[in-house]
Motif scaffolding. Sequence first.
Motif, PDB file in Angstrom:
ATOM      1  N   LEU A 240      -1.573 -11.710  12.511  1.00 42.09           N
ATOM      2  CA  LEU A 240      -0.514 -10.733  12.243  1.00 42.09           C
ATOM      3  C   LEU A 240      -0.700 -10.114  10.855  1.00 42.09           C
ATOM      4  O   LEU A 240      -1.104 -10.786   9.908  1.00 42.09           O
ATOM      5  N   ASN A 241      -0.361  -8.845  10.769  1.00 43.51           N
ATOM      6  CA  ASN A 241      -0.294  -8.109   9.500  1.00 43.51           C
ATOM      7  C   ASN A 241       1.137  -7.558   9.447  1.00 43.51           C
ATOM      8  O   ASN A 241       1.383  -6.413   9.774  1.00 43.51           O
ATOM      9  N   PRO A 242       2.124  -8.398   9.043  1.00 42.82           N
ATOM     10  CA  PRO A 242       3.526  -8.099   9.345  1.00 42.82           C
ATOM     11  C   PRO A 242       4.232  -7.149   8.389  1.00 42.82           C
ATOM     12  O   PRO A 242       5.340  -6.700   8.692  1.00 42.82           O
ATOM     13  N   THR A 243       3.638  -6.845   7.229  1.00 38.06           N
ATOM     14  CA  THR A 243       4.299  -5.999   6.240  1.00 38.06           C
ATOM     15  C   THR A 243       3.497  -4.720   6.030  1.00 38.06           C
ATOM     16  O   THR A 243       2.324  -4.774   5.695  1.00 38.06           O
ATOM     17  N   ILE A 244       4.121  -3.571   6.246  1.00 44.34           N
ATOM     18  CA  ILE A 244       3.437  -2.260   6.229  1.00 44.34           C
ATOM     19  C   ILE A 244       2.158  -2.377   7.067  1.00 44.34           C
ATOM     20  O   ILE A 244       1.048  -2.189   6.584  1.00 44.34           O
ATOM     21  N   GLN A 245       2.351  -2.691   8.318  1.00 44.99           N
ATOM     22  CA  GLN A 245       1.236  -3.032   9.201  1.00 44.99           C
ATOM     23  C   GLN A 245       0.156  -1.964   9.212  1.00 44.99           C
ATOM     24  O   GLN A 245       0.443  -0.763   9.153  1.00 44.99           O
ATOM     25  N   ASN A 246      -1.058  -2.426   9.246  1.00 40.89           N
ATOM     26  CA  ASN A 246      -2.217  -1.543   9.336  1.00 40.89           C
ATOM     27  C   ASN A 246      -2.639  -1.463  10.803  1.00 40.89           C
ATOM     28  O   ASN A 246      -3.076  -2.475  11.354  1.00 40.89           O
ATOM     29  N   PRO A 247      -2.441  -0.301  11.473  1.00 41.67           N
ATOM     30  CA  PRO A 247      -2.280   1.034  10.907  1.00 41.67           C
ATOM     31  C   PRO A 247      -0.874   1.637  10.986  1.00 41.67           C
ATOM     32  O   PRO A 247      -0.641   2.696  10.427  1.00 41.67           O
ATOM     33  N   TYR A 277      -0.009  -6.087   1.783  1.00 40.91           N
ATOM     34  CA  TYR A 277       0.873  -5.014   1.315  1.00 40.91           C
ATOM     35  C   TYR A 277       2.267  -5.491   0.924  1.00 40.91           C
ATOM     36  O   TYR A 277       3.120  -4.667   0.576  1.00 40.91           O
ATOM     37  N   TRP A 278       2.523  -6.797   0.975  1.00 47.40           N
ATOM     38  CA  TRP A 278       3.877  -7.308   0.739  1.00 47.40           C
ATOM     39  C   TRP A 278       4.415  -6.855  -0.611  1.00 47.40           C
ATOM     40  O   TRP A 278       5.580  -6.460  -0.730  1.00 47.40           O
ATOM     41  N   LEU A 279       3.586  -6.903  -1.645  1.00 51.88           N
ATOM     42  CA  LEU A 279       4.040  -6.550  -2.993  1.00 51.88           C
ATOM     43  C   LEU A 279       4.258  -5.050  -3.178  1.00 51.88           C
ATOM     44  O   LEU A 279       4.868  -4.635  -4.159  1.00 51.88           O
ATOM     45  N   LEU A 280       3.760  -4.239  -2.249  1.00 48.39           N
ATOM     46  CA  LEU A 280       3.912  -2.797  -2.384  1.00 48.39           C
ATOM     47  C   LEU A 280       5.265  -2.302  -1.908  1.00 48.39           C
ATOM     48  O   LEU A 280       5.789  -1.313  -2.426  1.00 48.39           O
ATOM     49  N   THR A 281       5.836  -2.962  -0.925  1.00 53.98           N
ATOM     50  CA  THR A 281       7.096  -2.472  -0.374  1.00 53.98           C
ATOM     51  C   THR A 281       8.267  -2.880  -1.265  1.00 53.98           C
ATOM     52  O   THR A 281       8.230  -3.920  -1.926  1.00 53.98           O
ATOM     53  N   GLU A 282       9.293  -2.059  -1.305  1.00 52.40           N
ATOM     54  CA  GLU A 282      10.423  -2.292  -2.212  1.00 52.40           C
ATOM     55  C   GLU A 282      11.320  -3.444  -1.758  1.00 52.40           C
ATOM     56  O   GLU A 282      11.860  -4.178  -2.581  1.00 52.40           O
ATOM     57  N   HIS A 283      11.492  -3.610  -0.454  1.00 54.02           N
ATOM     58  CA  HIS A 283      12.417  -4.631   0.052  1.00 54.02           C
ATOM     59  C   HIS A 283      11.740  -5.443   1.155  1.00 54.02           C
ATOM     60  O   HIS A 283      12.101  -5.350   2.335  1.00 54.02           O
ATOM     61  N   GLN A 360       2.063  -5.218 -14.313  1.00 48.56           N
ATOM     62  CA  GLN A 360       2.280  -3.890 -14.884  1.00 48.56           C
ATOM     63  C   GLN A 360       1.510  -2.826 -14.113  1.00 48.56           C
ATOM     64  O   GLN A 360       2.026  -1.733 -13.856  1.00 48.56           O
ATOM     65  N   TRP A 361       0.272  -3.156 -13.743  1.00 44.02           N
ATOM     66  CA  TRP A 361      -0.527  -2.201 -12.980  1.00 44.02           C
ATOM     67  C   TRP A 361       0.079  -1.970 -11.595  1.00 44.02           C
ATOM     68  O   TRP A 361       0.111  -0.842 -11.101  1.00 44.02           O
ATOM     69  N   LEU A 362       0.567  -3.034 -10.974  1.00 51.52           N
ATOM     70  CA  LEU A 362       1.217  -2.908  -9.670  1.00 51.52           C
ATOM     71  C   LEU A 362       2.374  -1.925  -9.734  1.00 51.52           C
ATOM     72  O   LEU A 362       2.559  -1.112  -8.829  1.00 51.52           O
ATOM     73  N   ALA A 363       3.153  -1.968 -10.808  1.00 48.32           N
ATOM     74  CA  ALA A 363       4.282  -1.034 -10.957  1.00 48.32           C
ATOM     75  C   ALA A 363       3.785   0.406 -11.029  1.00 48.32           C
ATOM     76  O   ALA A 363       4.394   1.308 -10.430  1.00 48.32           O
ATOM     77  N   LEU A 364       2.679   0.647 -11.733  1.00 45.77           N
ATOM     78  CA  LEU A 364       2.118   1.996 -11.802  1.00 45.77           C
ATOM     79  C   LEU A 364       1.628   2.454 -10.433  1.00 45.77           C
ATOM     80  O   LEU A 364       1.822   3.609 -10.042  1.00 45.77           O
ATOM     81  N   VAL A 365       0.982   1.553  -9.704  1.00 44.33           N
ATOM     82  CA  VAL A 365       0.470   1.879  -8.369  1.00 44.33           C
ATOM     83  C   VAL A 365       1.624   2.248  -7.437  1.00 44.33           C
ATOM     84  O   VAL A 365       1.565   3.248  -6.703  1.00 44.33           O
ATOM     85  N   GLY A 382       5.031  16.978  12.165  1.00 44.09           N
ATOM     86  CA  GLY A 382       5.140  16.011  13.250  1.00 44.09           C
ATOM     87  C   GLY A 382       5.804  14.706  12.856  1.00 44.09           C
ATOM     88  O   GLY A 382       6.492  14.591  11.838  1.00 44.09           O
ATOM     89  N   ASN A 383       5.561  13.684  13.667  1.00 41.94           N
ATOM     90  CA  ASN A 383       6.223  12.384  13.566  1.00 41.94           C
ATOM     91  C   ASN A 383       5.436  11.468  12.641  1.00 41.94           C
ATOM     92  O   ASN A 383       4.330  11.055  12.966  1.00 41.94           O
ATOM     93  N   ILE A 384       6.009  11.135  11.494  1.00 42.83           N
ATOM     94  CA  ILE A 384       5.345  10.287  10.505  1.00 42.83           C
ATOM     95  C   ILE A 384       6.087   8.965  10.400  1.00 42.83           C
ATOM     96  O   ILE A 384       7.307   8.917  10.319  1.00 42.83           O
ATOM     97  N   GLN A 385       5.320   7.877  10.390  1.00 40.94           N
ATOM     98  CA  GLN A 385       5.870   6.544  10.160  1.00 40.94           C
ATOM     99  C   GLN A 385       5.244   6.023   8.878  1.00 40.94           C
ATOM    100  O   GLN A 385       4.022   5.963   8.764  1.00 40.94           O
ATOM    101  N   ALA A 386       6.082   5.642   7.897  1.00 43.65           N
ATOM    102  CA  ALA A 386       5.537   5.258   6.609  1.00 43.65           C
ATOM    103  C   ALA A 386       6.528   4.408   5.844  1.00 43.65           C
ATOM    104  O   ALA A 386       7.733   4.451   6.091  1.00 43.65           O
ATOM    105  N   ASP A 387       6.008   3.629   4.903  1.00 48.31           N
ATOM    106  CA  ASP A 387       6.822   2.946   3.915  1.00 48.31           C
ATOM    107  C   ASP A 387       6.839   3.817   2.662  1.00 48.31           C
ATOM    108  O   ASP A 387       5.812   4.402   2.305  1.00 48.31           O
ATOM    109  N   PRO A 388       7.972   3.935   1.964  1.00 52.83           N
ATOM    110  CA  PRO A 388       8.047   4.847   0.808  1.00 52.83           C
ATOM    111  C   PRO A 388       7.041   4.565  -0.287  1.00 52.83           C
ATOM    112  O   PRO A 388       6.697   5.464  -1.061  1.00 52.83           O
ATOM    113  N   THR A 389       6.551   3.333  -0.385  1.00 51.32           N
ATOM    114  CA  THR A 389       5.545   3.012  -1.398  1.00 51.32           C
ATOM    115  C   THR A 389       4.289   2.415  -0.769  1.00 51.32           C
ATOM    116  O   THR A 389       3.563   1.654  -1.406  1.00 51.32           O
ATOM    117  N   GLY A 390       4.026   2.779   0.484  1.00 49.97           N
ATOM    118  CA  GLY A 390       2.861   2.252   1.183  1.00 49.97           C
ATOM    119  C   GLY A 390       1.594   3.024   0.869  1.00 49.97           C
ATOM    120  O   GLY A 390       1.624   4.171   0.435  1.00 49.97           O
TER     121      GLY A 390
END
Length: 469
Positions: A240-247, A277-283, A360-365, A382-390
Amino acid sequence: MSLSRRLKKANMSWVRPLAAGSGARYQQIATQIITAVEDGVLRPGDRLPPQRELAQTLGVDLTTVTRAYTEVRHKGILEAQGAGGTYVAYSGLEAGGTIDLGMNIPPLLNSAEFSHMLAQASGTTQVTAGSMDLMSYHVGAGANRHRAAGAKWLQPMIGNTDIERIVVCPGAQTAIAALLLARSQAGDAIACDALTYPGFLAAARLLQRLAVGVKSDEFGMDPADLERVCAQHRPAMLYLNPTIQNPTALTLSTERRTALLRVAEKYALPVIEDDPYWLLTEHPPSTMFSLAANTPSTPVYYVSTLSKCIAPGLRTAYLVVPSDEPLSPILDALRSLALMPIPWMTEMASNWIDSGAAVQWLALVKNELRHRQTIAASILPGNIQADPTGLHLWLQLPRHIDFYRLTQTALEQGVSVTDSGSFSTGSFSPLALRVSLGGAIDRTRLTHGLTRLAELLKGDLAKRVSSVV
């Protein structure tokens, strides 16, 4: 269809009042233009206001605006068409070759900030570790200081962890392959999302494991279909790739994760939780590793890499082995695949984590990705599915598009994207693209690449490759 569109009406949305004490006025105007292009407010082909009109709007001399336009034009961002006006250029944006919208890598790797961070870490690495330490063999789970740095990095995801359960790996790909070797046999089925990470599919294929796709609904992997797959195929593991799943960019809720773990527990099914991607998502929800802590019959192996949050070249990932599971089969598998992580890279990664530079770098990313997702949402149809910081988004295509021809045409015009076929476990692939936002060297080129892709989708190509039902 022409890619060099020209808008007749001037785009004034970027214009802001000039601030006293904020530098030369022409520089303030130039900075406004460059920032607007980077943020996608000004797009290739947009017309800027006539210089005299802008001078009147801002209350400055005509020569001030002329100097600002000239400054930006010398950077290749604007092109003047004489009496026809001044436009955001295509040509300057094309100079760097293909725009990469196909690889999931963090942004800003070409920035001065990252170069500075890299130089500092290189110097620190030479001081903290001797040449023998950096250039010798290091077979095993990793040095204690590297495992301790891994525990510090993993703490937000899985809480406090005994470093004896952490294995330092040369990338998540190696960790996944090692788990398949250690916990399954050739010919075994491995359950996974019907659309999943191509690296996992490649490892399963080369190791002669059968990747069996589980259907999803709008919330992610369907527990009922996982139960069907378990009953029918008796898989050896669940990937499983459960957070901001690829693709697809979906994140499984805590409720859905718990439901999947119940099925895994029923069938005593070990789980690989690949979580880059767990650290990239806000919640982010609780990890499956944390949720499974009290269900020993459902071992969850947690994999976290620095490739998606910091840089792929670090080749450093952490594999957390459940407390009741042996390490030795995994260490044997890792040794056969890659022998060891690269000591220099692992030491550098540890220094960044221990010093706080990695956070600190993660915050910039994340901040950069937030801007890039906003740009993409404003351009792509069209139809976009995305995480705001993905790092990526999932773009569903219009009906009857030939996406192979679309991706080839886009590549011919300097934009690389990845179609859904790259992620499919079976013969069927939905009409969709994964569009990656980190590979473009800056927001200007990202805007240009997304604009090209959008124009291909909106214009004549869509008509040429469509078929009649």
